[in-house]
Design a protein around this motif. Structure first.
Motif, PDB file in Angstrom:
ATOM      1  N   ALA A 254       0.834  -1.209   0.000  1.00 10.29           N
ATOM      2  CA  ALA A 254       0.000   0.000   0.000  1.00 10.29           C
ATOM      3  C   ALA A 254       0.866   1.255   0.000  1.00 10.29           C
ATOM      4  O   ALA A 254       0.597   2.214  -0.741  1.00 10.29           O
ATOM      5  CB  ALA A 254      -0.920  -0.016   1.216  1.00 10.29           C
ATOM      6  N   GLY A 255       1.926   1.250   0.822  1.00 10.43           N
ATOM      7  CA  GLY A 255       2.803   2.417   0.886  1.00 10.43           C
ATOM      8  C   GLY A 255       3.473   2.695  -0.447  1.00 10.43           C
ATOM      9  O   GLY A 255       3.527   3.840  -0.914  1.00 10.43           O
ATOM     10  N   ILE A 256       3.996   1.639  -1.072  1.00  8.76           N
ATOM     11  CA  ILE A 256       4.664   1.804  -2.374  1.00  8.76           C
ATOM     12  C   ILE A 256       3.661   2.260  -3.433  1.00  8.76           C
ATOM     13  O   ILE A 256       3.955   3.145  -4.254  1.00  8.76           O
ATOM     14  CB  ILE A 256       5.336   0.470  -2.796  1.00  8.76           C
ATOM     15  CG1 ILE A 256       6.472   0.146  -1.836  1.00  8.76           C
ATOM     16  CG2 ILE A 256       5.846   0.542  -4.227  1.00  8.76           C
ATOM     17  CD1 ILE A 256       7.061  -1.239  -2.017  1.00  8.76           C
ATOM     18  N   PHE A 257       2.464   1.668  -3.411  1.00 16.73           N
ATOM     19  CA  PHE A 257       1.440   2.032  -4.401  1.00 16.73           C
ATOM     20  C   PHE A 257       1.050   3.502  -4.267  1.00 16.73           C
ATOM     21  O   PHE A 257       0.962   4.229  -5.267  1.00 16.73           O
ATOM     22  CB  PHE A 257       0.214   1.137  -4.203  1.00 16.73           C
ATOM     23  CG  PHE A 257      -0.901   1.405  -5.176  1.00 16.73           C
ATOM     24  CD1 PHE A 257      -0.862   0.900  -6.465  1.00 16.73           C
ATOM     25  CD2 PHE A 257      -2.001   2.173  -4.803  1.00 16.73           C
ATOM     26  CE1 PHE A 257      -1.880   1.147  -7.369  1.00 16.73           C
ATOM     27  CE2 PHE A 257      -3.026   2.426  -5.697  1.00 16.73           C
ATOM     28  CZ  PHE A 257      -2.961   1.915  -6.988  1.00 16.73           C
TER      29      PHE A 257
ATOM     30  N   GLY B 180      -3.212   2.296 -14.747  1.00 15.95           N
ATOM     31  CA  GLY B 180      -3.380   0.993 -15.375  1.00 15.95           C
ATOM     32  C   GLY B 180      -2.053   0.264 -15.499  1.00 15.95           C
ATOM     33  O   GLY B 180      -1.958  -0.936 -15.216  1.00 15.95           O
ATOM     34  N   VAL B 181      -1.013   0.994 -15.887  1.00  8.59           N
ATOM     35  CA  VAL B 181       0.319   0.394 -16.009  1.00  8.59           C
ATOM     36  C   VAL B 181       0.848  -0.020 -14.638  1.00  8.59           C
ATOM     37  O   VAL B 181       1.393  -1.124 -14.456  1.00  8.59           O
ATOM     38  CB  VAL B 181       1.286   1.383 -16.686  1.00  8.59           C
ATOM     39  CG1 VAL B 181       2.698   0.814 -16.712  1.00  8.59           C
ATOM     40  CG2 VAL B 181       0.816   1.698 -18.099  1.00  8.59           C
TER      41      VAL B 181
ATOM     42  N   ILE C  62       1.233  -4.370  -9.525  1.00  9.97           N
ATOM     43  CA  ILE C  62       0.681  -4.549  -8.182  1.00  9.97           C
ATOM     44  C   ILE C  62      -0.254  -5.758  -8.113  1.00  9.97           C
ATOM     45  O   ILE C  62      -0.203  -6.550  -7.156  1.00  9.97           O
ATOM     46  CB  ILE C  62      -0.071  -3.275  -7.744  1.00  9.97           C
ATOM     47  CG1 ILE C  62       0.905  -2.105  -7.612  1.00  9.97           C
ATOM     48  CG2 ILE C  62      -0.812  -3.508  -6.434  1.00  9.97           C
ATOM     49  CD1 ILE C  62       1.939  -2.281  -6.513  1.00  9.97           C
ATOM     50  N   LEU C  63      -1.104  -5.934  -9.119  1.00  5.21           N
ATOM     51  CA  LEU C  63      -2.133  -6.980  -9.062  1.00  5.21           C
ATOM     52  C   LEU C  63      -1.554  -8.396  -8.986  1.00  5.21           C
ATOM     53  O   LEU C  63      -2.047  -9.219  -8.201  1.00  5.21           O
ATOM     54  CB  LEU C  63      -3.081  -6.839 -10.257  1.00  5.21           C
ATOM     55  CG  LEU C  63      -3.932  -5.561 -10.242  1.00  5.21           C
ATOM     56  CD1 LEU C  63      -4.707  -5.417 -11.547  1.00  5.21           C
ATOM     57  CD2 LEU C  63      -4.880  -5.556  -9.058  1.00  5.21           C
TER      58      LEU C  63
ATOM     59  N   THR D  62       1.237 -14.694 -13.603  1.00  3.73           N
ATOM     60  CA  THR D  62       0.140 -13.715 -13.714  1.00  3.73           C
ATOM     61  C   THR D  62       0.605 -12.471 -14.463  1.00  3.73           C
ATOM     62  O   THR D  62      -0.121 -11.949 -15.317  1.00  3.73           O
ATOM     63  CB  THR D  62      -0.363 -13.316 -12.315  1.00  3.73           C
ATOM     64  OG1 THR D  62      -0.737 -14.491 -11.608  1.00  3.73           O
ATOM     65  CG2 THR D  62      -1.563 -12.389 -12.416  1.00  3.73           C
ATOM     66  N   PHE D  63       1.802 -12.017 -14.161  1.00  6.37           N
ATOM     67  CA  PHE D  63       2.327 -10.835 -14.852  1.00  6.37           C
ATOM     68  C   PHE D  63       2.455 -11.109 -16.348  1.00  6.37           C
ATOM     69  O   PHE D  63       2.099 -10.259 -17.177  1.00  6.37           O
ATOM     70  CB  PHE D  63       3.682 -10.452 -14.270  1.00  6.37           C
ATOM     71  CG  PHE D  63       4.323  -9.278 -14.960  1.00  6.37           C
ATOM     72  CD1 PHE D  63       3.848  -7.992 -14.754  1.00  6.37           C
ATOM     73  CD2 PHE D  63       5.385  -9.470 -15.831  1.00  6.37           C
ATOM     74  CE1 PHE D  63       4.427  -6.916 -15.407  1.00  6.37           C
ATOM     75  CE2 PHE D  63       5.964  -8.406 -16.489  1.00  6.37           C
ATOM     76  CZ  PHE D  63       5.485  -7.118 -16.273  1.00  6.37           C
ATOM     77  N   ALA D  64       2.955 -12.308 -16.708  1.00  7.38           N
ATOM     78  CA  ALA D  64       3.100 -12.658 -18.127  1.00  7.38           C
ATOM     79  C   ALA D  64       1.732 -12.712 -18.816  1.00  7.38           C
ATOM     80  O   ALA D  64       1.571 -12.213 -19.938  1.00  7.38           O
ATOM     81  CB  ALA D  64       3.815 -14.008 -18.258  1.00  7.38           C
TER      82      ALA D  64
END
Length: 260
Positions: free
Chosen positions: A29-32, A76-77, A82-83, A187-189
């Motif tokens: 959360a802090g980084i986001f 979005g990027v 994060i997701l 997931t990232f891929a």
């Protein structure tokens, strides 16, 4: 039905409590929030510079609209990174701790568990996004003429819909492995592929390219950011969500079958 809802709420509350008790969740959360604040300043500065340049040559420029598009595009990027981190431990950690077998053999259906977990992680993501909506709304409140709040809500609604689709697919990939890191990479891929498939579709062209391009997360997210509510886009997001839930339930059912 009451029992099913009660089980979903129980799983949802357990997941949510896990997030708010986790130091990793607070770090994410802090980084986001730090990165999103930085991106907002960048988007605001670029918009103001473009508005000033347009004003000098007498060209009309909708600064508020441009700011919403630029900022939500960057969000979005950022969400691409994060997701997968949020979804990586949904089932992988259960496998690692050996509690997935207990979950698979419990009387609670796989759909109920999957939906409860998805709602929990999605609620946490919405908690991350809400402050961004607030300070963007405060900034745009000074715009003249006033900004239609529907445009802002549609854009953030698109971000949440896209997040739900990615988290659902990421949850399925997390159910396949006990390695959280591997789940995040897969997931990232996958998300990167679904994000960039529009470029592949453009290269193919024709009806086939158009059909492939319809699967693009980027295309439909971009429509919502621009305030364009397309029924086919909404159906696609919901389809991704249901697909992720279905595949996750089948994955756990396969594990249940193996154990029996």
């Amino acid at each position: 039905m009451r029992v099913i809802l009660s089980n979903i709420v129980a799983i949802y509350r357990k997941e949510l409590q896990g997030y708010f008790a986790s130091p990793l969740a607070y770090a994410i959360a802090g980084i986001f929030w730090l990165l999103s604040g930085f991106f907002f300043v960048i988007a605001l500065q670029d918009t103001l510079q473009t508005a000033a340049a347009a004003d000098q040559i007498g060209q009309p420029f909708d600064a508020a609209y441009a700011l919403i598009q630029a900022f939500l595009g960057l969000m979005g990027v950022l969400s691409l990174f994060i997701l997968p981190i949020l979804s990586m431990g949904l089932y992988a950690e259960e496998r690692k701790r050996g509690t997935l077998e207990l979950l698979a053999t419990s009387p609670v259906t796989n759909w109920v568990v999957s939906l409860g977990k998805l709602l929990g992680v999605l609620t946490f993501f919405i908690t991350l996004v809400l402050p961004l909506l607030v300070y963007e709304a405060i900034t745009l409140s000074a715009a003249n003429p006033p900004v239609n709040p529907t445009l802002l809500l549609t854009g953030f609604g698109g971000l949440i819909l896209m997040a739900a689709a990615v988290l659902s697919l990421g949850m399925f990939l997390s159910s396949l492995t006990e390695s959280s890191i591997l789940a995040a990479v897969l997931t990232f891929a996958l998300v990167l592929f679904l994000w960039s498939i529009q470029a592949i579709a453009t290269g193919i062209g024709g009806p086939v390219g158009e059909a492939i391009g319809h699967l693009s997360l980027l295309k439909h997210y971009g429509d919502l950011v621009r305030g364009v509510v397309n029924t086919s886009g909404l159906i696609l997001f919901v389809s991704y969500i249901i697909l992720g839930l279905f595949l996750t339930a089948q994955s756990i059912e396969a594990l249940r079958f193996q154990r029996s």
